[in-house]
Design a protein around this motif. Structure first.
Motif: not given
Length: 70
Positions: A5-9, A56-60, A65-70
Motif C-alpha cells: 500500500v502507498c504511504d501517502c493515502c 511511473r506511467r499510471r501513478t505519482p 513509496d509502497l509498504h507491506e499492508a498489515a
C-alpha cells in the motif's frame, strides 16, 4: 496473496497473485466510501521492472513509496 500500500493515502495498492502458474503484480486504486467505494485495476505485469514502469506511467508513486499492508 501479499499486498503493498502507498504511504501517502492508502489508495494505491499492488498485490501479488498467482495466475495460471505465474506470479503477477496487479496495480489497483481504491476509492473512498463517500465516492461509492470499490477499486479500479490499472494494470497487471509479470516483473518488477515492468511494475516500476507501470507505476511511473499510471501513478505519482515509485516502489519506494509502497509498504507491506498489515
Amino acid at each position: 496473496m501479499s499486498e503493498w500500500v502507498c504511504d501517502c493515502c492508502g489508495r494505491w495498492r499492488v498485490s501479488v497473485e498467482l495466475i495460471r502458474g505465474r506470479y503477477r503484480f496487479r496495480l489497483t486504486r481504491r476509492y473512498p466510501e463517500r465516492f461509492g467505494g470499490g477499486r479500479n485495476v490499472l494494470g497487471e505485469v509479470g516483473s518488477v521492472p515492468e511494475l516500476e514502469e507501470l507505476l511511473r506511467r499510471r501513478t505519482p508513486l515509485t516502489l519506494a513509496d509502497l509498504h507491506e499492508a498489515a
